[in-house]
Structures are given as structure tokens and as C-alpha cells.
Design an enzyme around this catalytic site. Sequence first.
Site, PDB file in Angstrom:
ATOM      1  N   ASN A  12      68.671  48.016  39.710  1.00  0.00           N
ATOM      2  CA  ASN A  12      68.477  46.932  40.513  1.00  0.00           C
ATOM      3  C   ASN A  12      67.945  46.059  39.491  1.00  0.00           C
ATOM      4  OD1 ASN A  12      68.152  45.105  42.394  1.00  0.00           O
ATOM      5  ND2 ASN A  12      66.501  46.240  43.484  1.00  0.00           N
ATOM      6  N   LYS A  14      67.494  42.825  40.656  1.00  0.00           N
ATOM      7  CA  LYS A  14      66.839  41.728  41.445  1.00  0.00           C
ATOM      8  C   LYS A  14      67.314  40.411  40.826  1.00  0.00           C
ATOM      9  CE  LYS A  14      63.266  45.120  42.257  1.00  0.00           C
ATOM     10  NZ  LYS A  14      61.922  45.398  42.556  1.00  0.00           N
ATOM     11  N   HIS A 100      66.403  46.649  51.219  1.00  0.00           N
ATOM     12  CA  HIS A 100      65.425  46.698  50.109  1.00  0.00           C
ATOM     13  C   HIS A 100      64.232  45.991  50.723  1.00  0.00           C
ATOM     14  CE1 HIS A 100      63.068  45.961  46.449  1.00  0.00           C
ATOM     15  NE2 HIS A 100      63.842  47.032  45.990  1.00  0.00           N
ATOM     16  N   GLU A 102      62.059  44.044  49.611  1.00  0.00           N
ATOM     17  CA  GLU A 102      61.801  42.514  49.193  1.00  0.00           C
ATOM     18  C   GLU A 102      62.610  41.747  50.306  1.00  0.00           C
ATOM     19  OE1 GLU A 102      62.942  43.141  45.126  1.00  0.00           O
ATOM     20  OE2 GLU A 102      60.998  44.075  44.866  1.00  0.00           O
ATOM     21  N   GLU A 170      61.674  54.337  48.871  1.00  0.00           N
ATOM     22  CA  GLU A 170      60.782  53.202  47.855  1.00  0.00           C
ATOM     23  C   GLU A 170      59.520  53.035  48.712  1.00  0.00           C
ATOM     24  OE1 GLU A 170      63.726  51.568  44.982  1.00  0.00           O
ATOM     25  OE2 GLU A 170      63.556  50.133  46.785  1.00  0.00           O
ATOM     26  N   GLY A 176      57.111  47.994  41.323  1.00  0.00           N
ATOM     27  CA  GLY A 176      56.872  47.316  40.381  1.00  0.00           C
ATOM     28  C   GLY A 176      55.270  47.235  40.090  1.00  0.00           C
ATOM     29  N   SER A 216      58.731  52.265  40.441  1.00  0.00           N
ATOM     30  CA  SER A 216      58.186  52.591  39.229  1.00  0.00           C
ATOM     31  C   SER A 216      58.745  53.750  38.507  1.00  0.00           C
ATOM     32  CB  SER A 216      56.621  52.565  39.147  1.00  0.00           C
ATOM     33  OG  SER A 216      56.057  51.319  39.492  1.00  0.00           O
TER      34      SER A 216
HETATM   35  P1  PGA Z   1      60.483  49.006  40.016  1.00  0.00           P
HETATM   36  O1  PGA Z   1      61.405  48.673  41.367  1.00  0.00           O
HETATM   37  O2  PGA Z   1      61.295  50.069  39.414  1.00  0.00           O
HETATM   38  O3  PGA Z   1      60.335  47.824  39.276  1.00  0.00           O
HETATM   39  O4  PGA Z   1      59.453  49.769  40.776  1.00  0.00           O
HETATM   40  C1  PGA Z   1      62.250  49.590  42.313  1.00  0.00           C
HETATM   41  C2  PGA Z   1      63.027  48.792  43.373  1.00  0.00           C
HETATM   42  O5  PGA Z   1      62.485  47.695  43.800  1.00  0.00           O
HETATM   43  O6  PGA Z   1      64.142  49.211  43.530  1.00  0.00           O
END
Ligand code: PGA
Length: 264
Positions: A12, A14, A100, A102, A170, A176, A216
Amino acid sequence: MNFKRPPVIAGNWKMNGTSEMVIQFSKNILKRVLDDNAKRCEFIICPPAPLIPLLYESASQSAFLVGGQDCHSSESGAYTGDISALMLKDIGCSFVIVGHSERRISYNEINSTVKLKVGAAKKAGLISIVCVGETQDQKNNGETFEIVRSQVLESIPESASDSDIIIAYEPIWAIGTGKTPEIEEIANVHAAIRDVVAKSKGVEVAEKIRLLYGGSVKPDNVAGILSIDDVDGALVGGASLSSNDFWSLCENAAKLFAILNRKV
Ligand code: PGA
């Protein structure tokens, strides 16, 4: 990891990337030949929408599939700035990420919104990667199972089945941050999700549905995470932005699939 369920590694991006990055990926990853074990796995890249056509052009000659990061619940209409599932399908997507954290946080997307999007994706012929996961506070309060359970039950339409959806667990506090839950915690939450699916959709669907872990995931921890029985793959943010990292992550996953495959 269970070979009845084809493993999935989804990147992803983003809101990151330019056409130059797609060209780099095309040179460094998409043209590489995957070995037979890796061919059993689905590798997906979800770039920002404007980059989808360019990525699809290269990916269509490779083993990589392309996905969107979100879709609207309507097919078309007066929704400035939005993109429908049908449009994603039209430009080469096979998957779309929905719900997601976010988007849940920044756009107040609630479970019922996510459910409508999953329905729209199914209608357009896309597989939804439905994201669920708890915040740090919810984890501290011991609410993880309750939150994840209600997100799964309320975000997935009654009609959706294992061929229409993938669920990604997640934990928001792991996204992140470089922090990941203990292997045992991931295993417990994934087992609980499979149990929720078994109770709501039947054991057969629960055995076939693919459950990903996200938060992560890096080249050096992917094998440990994918060794968990109920984990069928990973949703990867940061580490999917570098073609070298993403390639080594995919390679490490493929090596593990080869080892696990010999065991089953
Ligand atoms: P990350 O993000 O691997 O940077 O932790 C995962 C995600 O948001 O799908």
C-alpha cells in the site's frame, strides 16, 4: 500459513509515489522472474489512483496485480474527488483496500460506510481488502477482540464470501511505528477473526477466507509473521515504497512458502 489459501503480499503506497517511482518498480521488480513457489502467491501493489494505469501497463506482463486504496460506494454521480469501484476495475485493478484506519480516522469512515464500499467493490468485480484493528488505547483497555469482532461483523456485507474479500488485521498502533504485536498476539487475533467468520458465514468460508497481518511488516520480520497458521499474507505500507525492500520482503515470503509447502 495454510496452502489451501493462496498467500497474498499487498503493498500500500498510500499518498506516495510519482511516475518515476513506477518506472523504477517496473525495472527492479516487475520484470523479475518469480520462482515456482512465489507463483503460488498473489503479489499486489496499490499505488495512488493517478499511477494505476502506468503501473498496470508494466504489471500486466508480470506476476504483480494492481489494486486501489479506496473506492466510493456509488457507481457514479456528484461526488467530487471520489473514485468508484467500477472505475478502478476499468483501469486494471483486481483489488481495493477498504476501511483502512487512515480513512476511518481522517474521513470518519464507520463500519456501515465500509460495508457499502465492500458491496460496491463486489458488484464491480473487485476483491476488497477489508482493514480492521484497534487503537493503542483500546489495546490498553483490553478491547482488541471486541473492537475487531464488531468491525468484522459490521464492515462486511452478509452476501460477501471468501472469494470477494480478504480481511487485514492492522493494529493502528503498529502502523508506521516500527512496533508489532507479539507473534502470539497476532496468532490469537487472527484465530479470533476466523472464528467470527465461521460463526457468521460458516466454517467452509472461514477455512477459505484469507487473513492478512499489517503494521510495520518489514523484510526481516515477514517470515516470522507469515509462519503463523492463520496468517495468509501481509499488507505492507512503508516497506512497499522501496523496490529493493519490497522485493526482499516478497522473496523472504516466497522462501518461507517453499519451506512450509514442503511440510504440508
Ligand atoms: P506500515 O503500514 O507497513 O507502514 O506500518 C501498513 C498499512 O498501513 O497498511
